[in-house]
Write a protein that holds these residues in place. Structure first.
Motif, short mmCIF file in Angstrom:
data_model
loop_
_atom_site.label_atom_id
_atom_site.label_comp_id
_atom_site.label_asym_id
_atom_site.label_seq_id
_atom_site.Cartn_x
_atom_site.Cartn_y
_atom_site.Cartn_z
N VAL A 104 -6.21 6.84 10.58
CA VAL A 104 -7.58 6.79 11.12
C VAL A 104 -7.52 6.58 12.64
O VAL A 104 -8.23 7.24 13.40
CB VAL A 104 -8.39 5.65 10.45
N ALA A 105 -6.65 5.67 13.07
CA ALA A 105 -6.52 5.37 14.51
C ALA A 105 -6.13 6.63 15.29
O ALA A 105 -6.69 6.91 16.36
CB ALA A 105 -5.50 4.27 14.72
N ARG A 106 -5.18 7.40 14.75
CA ARG A 106 -4.74 8.64 15.42
C ARG A 106 -5.87 9.66 15.49
O ARG A 106 -6.04 10.35 16.49
CB ARG A 106 -3.55 9.26 14.67
N ARG A 107 -6.65 9.73 14.39
CA ARG A 107 -7.75 10.70 14.33
C ARG A 107 -8.72 10.45 15.49
O ARG A 107 -9.24 11.38 16.10
CB ARG A 107 -8.45 10.58 12.97
N TYR A 108 -8.97 9.18 15.80
CA TYR A 108 -9.92 8.83 16.88
C TYR A 108 -9.20 8.51 18.20
O TYR A 108 -9.85 8.12 19.17
CB TYR A 108 -10.79 7.65 16.45
N GLU A 109 -7.86 8.63 18.19
CA GLU A 109 -7.05 8.33 19.38
C GLU A 109 -7.34 6.93 19.93
O GLU A 109 -7.69 6.75 21.09
CB GLU A 109 -7.28 9.40 20.46
N ILE A 110 -7.22 5.95 19.03
CA ILE A 110 -7.37 4.54 19.40
C ILE A 110 -6.04 3.84 19.11
O ILE A 110 -5.51 3.99 18.00
CB ILE A 110 -8.50 3.87 18.58
N PRO A 111 -5.47 3.09 20.07
CA PRO A 111 -4.19 2.42 19.81
C PRO A 111 -4.32 1.25 18.84
O PRO A 111 -5.37 0.63 18.72
CB PRO A 111 -3.76 1.93 21.20
N VAL A 112 -3.20 0.99 18.13
CA VAL A 112 -3.15 -0.09 17.13
C VAL A 112 -2.29 -1.25 17.65
O VAL A 112 -1.13 -1.07 18.00
CB VAL A 112 -2.57 0.44 15.80
N LEU A 113 -2.91 -2.44 17.70
CA LEU A 113 -2.22 -3.67 18.08
C LEU A 113 -2.01 -4.45 16.78
O LEU A 113 -2.97 -4.98 16.21
CB LEU A 113 -3.08 -4.45 19.08
N GLU A 114 -0.76 -4.46 16.32
CA GLU A 114 -0.45 -4.96 14.97
C GLU A 114 -0.13 -6.46 15.01
O GLU A 114 0.88 -6.85 15.58
CB GLU A 114 0.76 -4.16 14.47
N ASP A 115 -0.98 -7.28 14.40
CA ASP A 115 -0.75 -8.72 14.36
C ASP A 115 0.17 -9.04 13.17
O ASP A 115 -0.30 -9.19 12.03
CB ASP A 115 -2.08 -9.48 14.25
N ALA A 116 1.47 -9.12 13.47
CA ALA A 116 2.47 -9.39 12.43
C ALA A 116 2.94 -10.85 12.50
O ALA A 116 4.05 -11.17 12.07
CB ALA A 116 3.65 -8.44 12.58
N ALA A 117 2.07 -11.73 13.02
CA ALA A 117 2.44 -13.13 13.23
C ALA A 117 2.92 -13.81 11.94
O ALA A 117 3.76 -14.70 11.99
CB ALA A 117 1.26 -13.90 13.82
N GLU A 118 2.36 -13.39 10.80
CA GLU A 118 2.70 -14.04 9.53
C GLU A 118 3.69 -13.20 8.71
O GLU A 118 3.98 -13.56 7.58
CB GLU A 118 1.41 -14.26 8.72
N ALA A 119 4.16 -12.09 9.28
CA ALA A 119 4.84 -11.10 8.43
C ALA A 119 6.22 -10.69 8.93
O ALA A 119 6.67 -9.57 8.65
CB ALA A 119 3.94 -9.86 8.29
N LEU A 120 6.94 -11.56 9.63
CA LEU A 120 8.30 -11.20 10.03
C LEU A 120 9.15 -11.07 8.76
O LEU A 120 9.22 -12.00 7.96
CB LEU A 120 8.88 -12.26 10.98
N GLY A 121 9.76 -9.91 8.59
CA GLY A 121 10.58 -9.67 7.40
C GLY A 121 9.86 -8.89 6.32
O GLY A 121 10.48 -8.44 5.36
N SER A 122 8.53 -8.72 6.45
CA SER A 122 7.79 -7.88 5.51
C SER A 122 7.97 -6.42 5.92
O SER A 122 8.27 -6.13 7.08
CB SER A 122 6.30 -8.22 5.53
N SER A 123 7.77 -5.51 4.95
CA SER A 123 7.96 -4.09 5.28
C SER A 123 7.18 -3.18 4.35
O SER A 123 6.72 -3.61 3.28
CB SER A 123 9.45 -3.74 5.20
N ILE A 124 7.01 -1.94 4.78
CA ILE A 124 6.43 -0.88 3.94
C ILE A 124 7.46 0.25 3.89
O ILE A 124 7.84 0.78 4.94
CB ILE A 124 5.10 -0.35 4.52
#
Ligand SMILES: *Cc1c(COP(=O)(O)O)cnc(C)c1O
Length: 365
Positions: free
Chosen positions: A140-160
């Motif tokens: 969705v962000a790419r479609r509208y050309e808006i950058p994504v600031l990913e808050d991974a403060a709680e997710a070090l070591g998590s993955s997709i």
């Protein structure tokens, strides 16, 4: 602590590197880069909040701009939007991961554009370690050309699908605050696959000094660098990160076993391909099924000296953010109403867990 942290800190003292730069800062940044992989670069900073603030500055967010922000989160996600004079546009969660709903986010963007302003950035959060639906969010962000600031403060070591959180957006934010899965006492990092962004972050974080023999500045800077002492703690903590994730996931599995067959209590499962560090184990209490409310359970635990806490209160429900735009369908409010964070510390013993289960036995059917 894992055991080797004090050695790195002693080295800082022995070599007199008592400053917001030095070998531990460089070494900690390399450790983070190696761990996140995926071509990520990292700047070690004084906090996750500082990293979010710098992220918005680097994305060019200015006074009067609008920034899309997950409503269900800790206030540190949203506060920096106001530091740069921008307006947070809060968006509700979906119920698979409890993070920002890509569909409602698209709706919000369309509506803001129709009202005359395209949002300047999007801040998704991986709450409690569970990754947000980043594929859809980034699409969705790419479609509208808006950058994504990913808050991974709680997710070090998590993955997709093996891709680690923090490296999934245009800029990622990590926190090493005392309550996170690993800690430097206080600290954070800004990460990006774009080396130029991370170089600029280091520059802005050290008062934006131009190259000159005297002190010269062409931009407003910040004092946001991590100290070489804190970074020493971080280098030791990186050595036990995998162990900490194992411990947290083991605690989640113990709760999962315990609640099996108990009516009206549900835990948050990982969608296919998703891996959560299980920073905190969280449950939902369905009062009709369970015969008790979330608050009944919390108070019963509290009466026996076991601390638990409601989930993050959504930002659109906070007095300080009253009146800001919100796009939602009631999901975050329902989660806040019925959700509880259970004791999840890496150092919980079998005896601790049995005591928690015994207290809950008295309240649950
Ligand atoms: C902890 C946290 C932060 C802020 O990190 P600090 O290092 O404490 O400033 C930001 N966002 C979320 C979701 C957090 O949990």
């Amino acid at each position: 602590m894992g055991g080797t942290e004090a050695g790195y800190v002693k080295e800082a003292f022995d070599t007199n590197w008592i400053a917001p730069l030095g070998p531990n800062v460089n070494g900690f940044e390399q450790d983070i880069e190696l761990f996140l992989d995926n071509g990520c670069h990292a700047a070690a900073l004084s906090s996750g909040t500082a990293a979010l603030h710098l992220g918005l500055v680097l994305l060019g967010v200015k006074p009067g701009d609008e920034v899309i922000c997950q409503s269900m989160t800790f206030s540190a996600t949203a506060n920096p939007i106001t530091y740069v004079g921008a307006t947070p546009i809060f968006v509700d969660s979906e119920s698979d991961t409890w993070n920002i709903s890509p569909a409602l986010m698209a709706e919000a963007i369309e509506d803001r554009i129709a009202k005359g302003k395209k949002p300047k950035a999007i801040i998704p959060v991986h709450l409690y370690g569970m990754p947000a639906k980043m594929d859809e969010i980034v699409a969705v962000a790419r479609r509208y050309e808006i950058p994504v600031l990913e808050d991974a403060a709680e997710a070090l070591g998590s993955s997709i699908n093996g891709q680690r959180c923090g490296g999934l957006g245009d800029i990622g934010v990590l926190s090493f605050n005392g309550n996170k899965i690993i800690t430097t006492s206080g600290g954070g990092a800004l990460v990006s696959r774009d080396a130029g962004i991370v170089k600029d972050a280091r520059f802005l974080a050290t008062q934006a000094r131009d190259e000159a023999p005297h002190y010269q500045h062409s931009q407003i800077g910040y004092n946001y660098r991590m100290s070489n002492i804190c970074a020493g703690i971080g280098r030791g903590q990186m050595e036990v990160l995998a162990e900490r994730i194992g411990q947290r996931r083991n605690i989640y599995n113990q709760y999962l076993n315990y609640f099996e067959g108990k009516k009206g209590i549900s835990l948050l499962a990982e969608p296919a391909g998703y891996f959560s560090n299980r920073w905190l184990t969280t449950i939902l209490v369905d009062p009709a099924e369970a015969g008790i409310t979330r608050e009944d359970l919390r108070l019963a635990l509290d009466a026996d000296q076991v601390e638990s806490r409601p989930l993050w209160k959504p930002m659109h429900m906070q007095p300080v953010f009253a009146g800001f735009p919100f796009y939602g369908d009631g999901t975050a409010e329902r989660l806040f109403q019925n959700g509880l964070c259970l004791p999840s510390g890496s150092n919980l013993t079998d005896d601790d867990m049995n005591r928690i289960f015994a207290v809950m036995d008295k309240t649950l059917k």
